[in-house]
Design an enzyme around this catalytic site. Structure first.
Site, PDB file in Angstrom:
ATOM      1  N   ASP A  97       0.873  -1.166   0.000  1.00 32.72           N
ATOM      2  CA  ASP A  97       0.000   0.000   0.000  1.00 32.72           C
ATOM      3  C   ASP A  97       0.913   1.219   0.000  1.00 32.72           C
ATOM      4  O   ASP A  97       1.790   1.348   0.852  1.00 32.72           O
ATOM      5  CB  ASP A  97      -0.866  -0.019   1.277  1.00 32.72           C
ATOM      6  CG  ASP A  97      -2.252   0.542   1.038  1.00 32.72           C
ATOM      7  OD1 ASP A  97      -2.337   1.625   0.436  1.00 32.72           O
ATOM      8  OD2 ASP A  97      -3.227  -0.094   1.464  1.00 32.72           O
ATOM      9  N   ASP A 329     -12.369  -0.421   4.117  1.00 34.03           N
ATOM     10  CA  ASP A 329     -13.144   0.807   4.347  1.00 34.03           C
ATOM     11  C   ASP A 329     -14.635   0.587   4.141  1.00 34.03           C
ATOM     12  O   ASP A 329     -15.415   1.538   4.246  1.00 34.03           O
ATOM     13  CB  ASP A 329     -12.719   1.899   3.345  1.00 34.03           C
ATOM     14  CG  ASP A 329     -11.301   2.370   3.559  1.00 34.03           C
ATOM     15  OD1 ASP A 329     -10.830   2.354   4.712  1.00 34.03           O
ATOM     16  OD2 ASP A 329     -10.655   2.759   2.566  1.00 34.03           O
TER      17      ASP A 329
HETATM   18  C1  NOJ Z   1      -8.046   5.457   1.934  1.00 35.97           C
HETATM   19  C2  NOJ Z   1      -7.767   4.305   2.822  1.00 35.97           C
HETATM   20  O1  NOJ Z   1      -8.250   3.132   2.238  1.00 35.97           O
HETATM   21  C3  NOJ Z   1      -8.393   4.617   4.155  1.00 35.97           C
HETATM   22  O2  NOJ Z   1      -8.401   3.508   5.010  1.00 35.97           O
HETATM   23  C4  NOJ Z   1      -7.667   5.778   4.732  1.00 35.97           C
HETATM   24  O3  NOJ Z   1      -8.299   6.175   5.929  1.00 35.97           O
HETATM   25  C5  NOJ Z   1      -7.627   6.970   3.780  1.00 35.97           C
HETATM   26  N1  NOJ Z   1      -7.353   6.596   2.425  1.00 35.97           N
HETATM   27  C6  NOJ Z   1      -6.561   7.938   4.194  1.00 35.97           C
HETATM   28  O4  NOJ Z   1      -5.289   7.386   3.977  1.00 35.97           O
END
Ligand code: NOJ
Length: 559
Positions: A97, A329
């Site tokens: 990531d 998410d």
């Molecule tokens: C997207 C990520 O998937 C999420 O988990 C994160 O909080 C935000 N970007 C900020 O990095």
């Protein structure tokens, strides 16, 4: 010639919740290494690892304080190297990531940057003077609540943070900063990682005019037109390609909230040398209400079909799609798009997988999806750990926009912690995730839903995923077949074909708990059934072909 990752399946690991090897209640690298044979058995080829870098964990690792060190709670670089070597030995690739829209405020670049206006690292971040009345430079709202600007007493300026105030945005206009990032990327690729999932990468170029944003229902102002898909984003991505990616065989996917198909053509167009794929958000935003995901509404299957069809047709012959139902998410796929009642959980999970994996693109499986994990309903906000949910809970209830009850119900449906409860390995204590106290509670349904049980049952959702993953490797039509939607107006079934020369792949899926009939012009009784979640061969009546509740079939035939 196709690319190696076009017939591969990617599996996402959220390390904090995957497997704890040392009993501290937090998943770790050695825990992942222990489970690599399990992933090999599933048949995936690529692992996307959510951030494992050094981080104070304001946002569970998406706030990085050192890109070249491993988070203490997760282990050491030696552990990482061992995991990578073992993965590679098993034929599994690791995709890191890459979080470079922002760092942690504890990154040494930011610590130096905030020290003085004359600091060599000052311009690595975005600093602006207050308005003449002392207010922040713009009225934009941050993703995790409050303003995007944080005032820094020491130098009398504000810094920009599109997420939390512990996640200051990097200034991509600064060439030295960009080159430091490129060097860091090369270091990881030289180590042997296979590529990157790039966090909110369409947010790195800001509109240099910094205009005021429009007022939203939440009482905050929307700056998003000025930082999504900004003026220089393609220049930056092409530079990343030229300076880093061009020298390696990589797989890249850019996470992109607020991206449309035309923009995605530019990001993924083969001749443009930017990215291989993007993650768009169109389907996961279905049913968003006035306050976005916190006021969820019913969604319609016709809308979902429209979205997937737009992306399938739009990127055909131009770029390549990523296919996903869920990630760290998002809520759990079955609870969000299927039916998590016990009698339909596995059946609808298999149906969803059939529907997604047969589309044109590379499928992504989020940890636990392959055993049919579901959303969790904690009673109290105190049991939640995600800063997004916690901040939204307080902000929206304080402003009187939602009651505490409404907010908890919304978190049950759409909160990010649904995806972050520990992976359910067995019916042992804490689902076999840890021998200690888990950092977030385990979903109480683990005695029924766990890996050990799934592996012991031949007809489990696990083996269904395994079969789907294998099928991609066997049939060229999965990669090359042109997509065509049938029955666009039906709210109950999603039926489509993939066509390659004289071959047709026909996919029929029932998104309801009712028996339905589907009229088809082709004779499915003579076709080869590649996979089904039904117990019997498809039947034809006068009304058409019969699908049981959440039934799914995929057939291969010749025209
Ligand atoms: C997207 C990520 O998937 C999420 O988990 C994160 O909080 C935000 N970007 C900020 O990095």
């Amino acid at each position: 010639m196709g690319k190696w990752w076009q017939n591969s399946t990617v599996y996402q690991i959220y390390p904090r919740s995957f497997n704890d090897s040392n009993g501290d209640g937090i998943g770790d690298i050695n825990g992942i290494t222990e489970r690599l044979p399990y992933l090999k058995q599933l048949g995936i080829e690529v692992i996307w690892l959510s951030p494992v870098y050094q981080s104070p964990n304001d946002d569970n690792g998406y706030d990085i304080s050192d890109y070249e060190a491993i988070m203490d709670e997760f282990g050491t670089m030696e552990d990482y190297d061992r995991m990578l070597a073992e993965a590679n030995r098993l034929g599994l690739k690791i995709m890191m990531d890459l979080v470079v829209n922002h760092t942690s405020d504890e990154h040494h670049w930011f610590i130096e940057s905030r020290q003085s206006k004359a600091s060599e690292k000052r311009d690595y971040y975005i600093w602006h003077d207050p308005k003449t009345n002392g207010e922040p430079p713009t009225n934009w709202a941050a993703a995790f609540g409050g303003s995007v600007w944080e005032f820094d007493e020491a130098t009398g300026q504000y810094y920009l943070h599109l997420f939390s105030k512990k996640q200051p945005d990097l200034n991509w206009e600064n060439e030295n900063m960009r080159h430091d990032i490129y060097q860091m990327m090369r270091n990881w690729l030289d180590k042997g990682v296979a590529g990157f999932r790039m966090d909110v990468i369409n947010m790195i170029s800001k509109d240099p005019r910094y205009p005021e944003g429009e007022l939203l229902k939440t009482g905050y102002n929307d700056g998003s037109p000025y930082y999504f898909n900004g003026p220089k984003v393609h220049d930056f991505l092409q530079e990343i390609h030229q300076e880093v990616l061009a020298d390696y065989e990589t797989i890249t996917v850019g996470e992109m909230p607020n991206v449309n198909v035309d923009q995605a053509k530019l990001y993924t167009g083969e001749d443009r040398k930017e990215l291989d794929m993007v993650f768009h958000f169109d389907h996961v935003g279905l049913g968003d209400g006035e306050l976005g995901k916190w006021t969820p509404k019913e969604w319609k299957l016709t809308e979902l079909k429209k979205i997937f069809t737009r992306w399938q047709e739009g990127l055909d012959q131009v770029g390549w799609n990523s296919l996903y139902w869920s990630n760290h998410d998002q809520p759990r796929a079955i609870s969000r798009f299927g039916d998590d009642r016990a009698q339909y959980r596995e059946k609808s999970g298999k149906m969803l997988a059939t529907c997604l994996h047969m589309l044109k693109g590379t499928p992504y499986v989020f940890q636990g999806e392959e055993i049919g994990m579901t959303n969790v309903k904690f009673d109290s906000i105190d049991d939640y750990r995600d800063l997004e949910s916690i901040n939204a809970y307080h902000e929206l209830t304080d402003k009187g926009l939602l009651t505490e009850d409404e907010m908890i119900r919304a978190i049950h449906q759409r909160g990010r912690d649904n995806a972050r409860t520990p992976m359910q390995w067995s019916s042992e204590n804490h689902a076999g995730f840890t021998t200690g106290e888990p950092w977030i509670k385990v979903n109480p349904n683990y005695p029924d839903i766990n890996v050990k049980d799934a592996l012991a049952r031949e007809d489990s959702i696990f083996y269904y995923y395994k079969q789907l993953i294998e099928l991609r490797k066997q049939h060229e039509i999965f990669v090359k077949g042109r997509y065509q939607l049938l029955h666009p107006d039906r709210e109950d079934v999603y039926v489509y074909e993939r066509v390659l020369d004289d071959q047709v792949l026909v996919v029929l899926t029932n998104f309801t708990d009712q028996v339905v009939s589907v009229d088809m012009t082709v004779d499915l009784t003579k076709a080869t059934c590649l996979i089904t979640n039904e117990t019997e061969a498809i039947k034809q009546t006068e009304a058409g072909y019969t699908l049981q509740p959440y039934g799914a079939y995929a057939f291969l035939l010749k025209r």
